[in-house]
Design an enzyme around this catalytic site. Structure first.
Site, PDB file in Angstrom:
ATOM      1  N   LYS A 114       0.808  -1.166  -0.003  1.00 29.22           N
ATOM      2  CA  LYS A 114      -0.077   0.063  -0.204  1.00 29.22           C
ATOM      3  C   LYS A 114       0.852   1.358  -0.085  1.00 29.22           C
ATOM      4  O   LYS A 114       0.324   2.303  -0.618  1.00 29.22           O
ATOM      5  CB  LYS A 114      -1.086   0.190   1.213  1.00 29.22           C
ATOM      6  CG  LYS A 114      -2.073  -1.071   0.957  1.00 29.22           C
ATOM      7  CD  LYS A 114      -3.473  -0.737   1.308  1.00 29.22           C
ATOM      8  CE  LYS A 114      -4.517  -1.470   0.920  1.00 29.22           C
ATOM      9  NZ  LYS A 114      -5.601  -1.683   1.485  1.00 29.22           N
ATOM     10  N   LYS A 197      -3.712 -10.057  -6.691  1.00 28.51           N
ATOM     11  CA  LYS A 197      -4.883 -10.575  -6.450  1.00 28.51           C
ATOM     12  C   LYS A 197      -6.050  -9.620  -6.879  1.00 28.51           C
ATOM     13  O   LYS A 197      -5.901  -8.715  -7.107  1.00 28.51           O
ATOM     14  CB  LYS A 197      -5.017 -10.757  -4.909  1.00 28.51           C
ATOM     15  CG  LYS A 197      -4.936  -9.338  -4.046  1.00 28.51           C
ATOM     16  CD  LYS A 197      -5.340  -9.600  -2.705  1.00 28.51           C
ATOM     17  CE  LYS A 197      -5.698  -8.251  -2.087  1.00 28.51           C
ATOM     18  NZ  LYS A 197      -6.297  -8.084  -0.863  1.00 28.51           N
ATOM     19  N   LYS A 200     -10.414  -4.906  -4.372  1.00 25.12           N
ATOM     20  CA  LYS A 200     -11.778  -3.680  -4.819  1.00 25.12           C
ATOM     21  C   LYS A 200     -11.142  -2.229  -4.825  1.00 25.12           C
ATOM     22  O   LYS A 200     -12.095  -1.803  -5.128  1.00 25.12           O
ATOM     23  CB  LYS A 200     -12.569  -4.238  -3.383  1.00 25.12           C
ATOM     24  CG  LYS A 200     -11.976  -3.695  -2.071  1.00 25.12           C
ATOM     25  CD  LYS A 200     -13.341  -3.917  -1.321  1.00 25.12           C
ATOM     26  CE  LYS A 200     -13.014  -4.307   0.220  1.00 25.12           C
ATOM     27  NZ  LYS A 200     -11.967  -3.204   0.977  1.00 25.12           N
TER      28      LYS A 200
HETATM   29  P1  ATP Z   1      -8.249  -3.148  -1.015  1.00 22.45           P
HETATM   30  O1  ATP Z   1      -7.890  -3.473  -2.243  1.00 22.45           O
HETATM   31  O2  ATP Z   1      -9.117  -1.856  -0.769  1.00 22.45           O
HETATM   32  O3  ATP Z   1      -6.794  -3.345  -0.164  1.00 22.45           O
HETATM   33  P2  ATP Z   1      -9.146  -5.853  -0.541  1.00 22.45           P
HETATM   34  O4  ATP Z   1      -9.920  -6.328  -1.937  1.00 22.45           O
HETATM   35  O5  ATP Z   1      -7.967  -6.543  -0.539  1.00 22.45           O
HETATM   36  O6  ATP Z   1      -9.134  -4.345  -0.534  1.00 22.45           O
HETATM   37  P3  ATP Z   1     -10.130  -6.085   2.048  1.00 22.45           P
HETATM   38  O7  ATP Z   1     -11.043  -5.139   2.829  1.00 22.45           O
HETATM   39  O8  ATP Z   1      -8.627  -5.837   2.353  1.00 22.45           O
HETATM   40  O9  ATP Z   1     -10.133  -6.200   0.747  1.00 22.45           O
HETATM   41  O10 ATP Z   1     -10.344  -7.522   2.484  1.00 22.45           O
HETATM   42  C1  ATP Z   1     -11.505  -8.024   2.908  1.00 22.45           C
HETATM   43  C2  ATP Z   1     -11.471  -9.386   3.097  1.00 22.45           C
HETATM   44  O11 ATP Z   1     -11.409 -10.503   1.685  1.00 22.45           O
HETATM   45  C3  ATP Z   1     -10.332 -10.166   3.736  1.00 22.45           C
HETATM   46  O12 ATP Z   1     -10.545 -11.176   4.634  1.00 22.45           O
HETATM   47  C4  ATP Z   1      -9.350 -10.547   2.633  1.00 22.45           C
HETATM   48  O13 ATP Z   1      -8.220 -11.624   3.025  1.00 22.45           O
HETATM   49  C5  ATP Z   1     -10.502 -11.120   1.670  1.00 22.45           C
HETATM   50  N1  ATP Z   1     -10.058 -10.826   0.271  1.00 22.45           N
HETATM   51  C6  ATP Z   1      -9.555  -9.985  -0.346  1.00 22.45           C
HETATM   52  N2  ATP Z   1      -9.131  -9.990  -1.672  1.00 22.45           N
HETATM   53  C7  ATP Z   1      -9.201 -11.077  -1.841  1.00 22.45           C
HETATM   54  C8  ATP Z   1      -8.850 -12.086  -2.892  1.00 22.45           C
HETATM   55  N3  ATP Z   1      -8.695 -11.699  -4.008  1.00 22.45           N
HETATM   56  N4  ATP Z   1      -9.105 -13.650  -2.631  1.00 22.45           N
HETATM   57  C9  ATP Z   1      -9.623 -13.911  -1.774  1.00 22.45           C
HETATM   58  N5  ATP Z   1      -9.810 -13.232  -0.591  1.00 22.45           N
HETATM   59  C10 ATP Z   1      -9.679 -11.855  -0.577  1.00 22.45           C
END
Ligand code: ATP
Ligand code: LTN
Length: 337
Positions: A114, A197, A200
């Protein structure tokens, strides 16, 4: 609350809830909710580690909470709330900051990722973010934390902080265990760049599927998903794009990877992509329908999050008071009105 083990988990209200968040975390919450006392929080304190627009953030927080419910979380038997409504999270976080080493925080890969992405805003909150996450979990004497694989390093740190505190002051915190998807869809990857990955906050919306995407959007994004120049539907090392689609299909249909391979033995990418899109559309259809219904019911949503915060604060305060006593703070004597 019944005498069951405790689950805590949360998602940051940034971007929109993706299929990755759903398959990695929320789907497990739904499956586990009846067997545990669960707290599911929209972790809005975490979200300001990256700059947010206030009007958007307020709307998005409510929207995320509605999506938790739309995914199948029962807002009455579980505690569903906004993290900022329970001040004990921030209070414990300050304390635990003093039991966490700079060296530990510097090793966190999410911080490294980040800070590379937001090089104009590498704030102290981004660095101490895992301590707030540890506080979320430890406040509720949590047994199990269902998260995606990318959060395991934070969970390990949470355990280390709890063990360290318990070692200095005697048993205070339950040492939590992570709960991650066991097979198939360990990490859902970006549809446009399948070596990273699905995220969002990806600026390219073709990289992710939102759980509220329309059937048309889902079909378009999956058709455009990046795959290799091969033609077989086989899960093999190095074929990230096709492996990702196999994982997604397997997760939403509950079929094993070898069942998926057998089903598409003599088919090509075109047919497979269509099948994946259809399966995802059908899987998410009830979520979108429930979301549309719940959105109309503002009073019900308000009731869920205000009762949720009150119940959470009651439990959280018990742990926080215990921590204060352990550290040596004078008991608070003022009367609460
Ligand atoms: P950002 O992109 O804003 O960092 P993010 O998509 O990584 O967000 P988080 O809020 O950090 O989302 O994660 C929410 C939950 O979803 C966490 O438990 C995280 O481990 C899970 N998660 C996030 N992305 C993935 C993915 N690509 N596959 C599986 N689990 C995920
Ligand atoms: N760091 C998590 C979100 C999060 C969380 C938590 C998850 C904050 N506090 C407590 C589980 C338990 C993430 O997904 N980025």
């Amino acid at each position: 609350m019944e005498d069951k083990k405790v689950i805590f988990s949360g998602v940051q209200p940034t971007g929109c809830i993706t299929l990755g968040n759903y398959l990695g975390a929320l789907k497990n919450w739904v499956e586990l909710q009846n067997d545990y006392n669960c707290l599911f929080s929209v972790v809005d304190l975490h979200s300001i580690t990256v700059r947010q627009d206030p009007v958007q953030l307020r709307k998005r927080c409510v929207d995320f909470l509605i999506q938790y419910l739309a995914c199948g979380i029962d807002g009455e038997s579980n505690i569903v709330y906004f993290q900022s409504h329970v001040p004990q999270h921030a209070e414990l976080s300050w304390i635990l900051n003093c039991y966490t080493y700079l060296g530990e925080l510097s090793r966190m890969t999410q911080f490294k990722d980040k800070s590379a992405k937001h090089e104009n805003n590498i704030n102290a909150g981004l660095f101490t973010y895992p301590v707030l996450m540890a506080s979320d979990i430890l406040l509720y004497q949590t047994d199990l934390v269902p998260v995606g694989h990318d959060q395991l390093q934070h969970l390990e740190l949470t355990r280390d902080i709890a063990i360290r505190f318990n070692h200095i002051y005697g048993d205070t915190f339950k040492v939590p265990e992570p709960y991650v998807v066991k097979s198939g869809a360990k990490r859902i990857m970006s549809l446009q760049n399948p070596t990273s990955k699905m995220s969002k906050s990806d600026p390219n919306e073709n990289g992710y599927i939102s759980i509220l995407d329309t059937p048309d959007a889902i079909l378009r994004k999956i058709k455009r998903a990046v795959t290799d120049s091969g033609s077989t539907i086989k899960f093999e090392e190095g074929r990230d794009g096709i492996n990702n689609l196999i994982s997604i299909y397997s997760a939403v249909t509950d079929k094993s990877v070898s069942e998926v391979e057998a089903e598409f033995d003599s088919k090509g990418y075109g047919d497979f992509k269509l099948a994946v899109a259809e399966a995802v559309i059908e899987h998410l259809r009830p979520v979108r329908e429930r979301y549309e219904d719940l959105k109309k019911n503002k009073d019900y949503i308000e009731k869920i999050y205000s009762e949720g915060a009150q119940r959470a604060a009651y439990i959280a305060q018990k742990t926080l008071s215990k921590v204060h006593r352990r550290i040596g703070y004078v008991d608070r004597k003022y009367i609460k009105k």
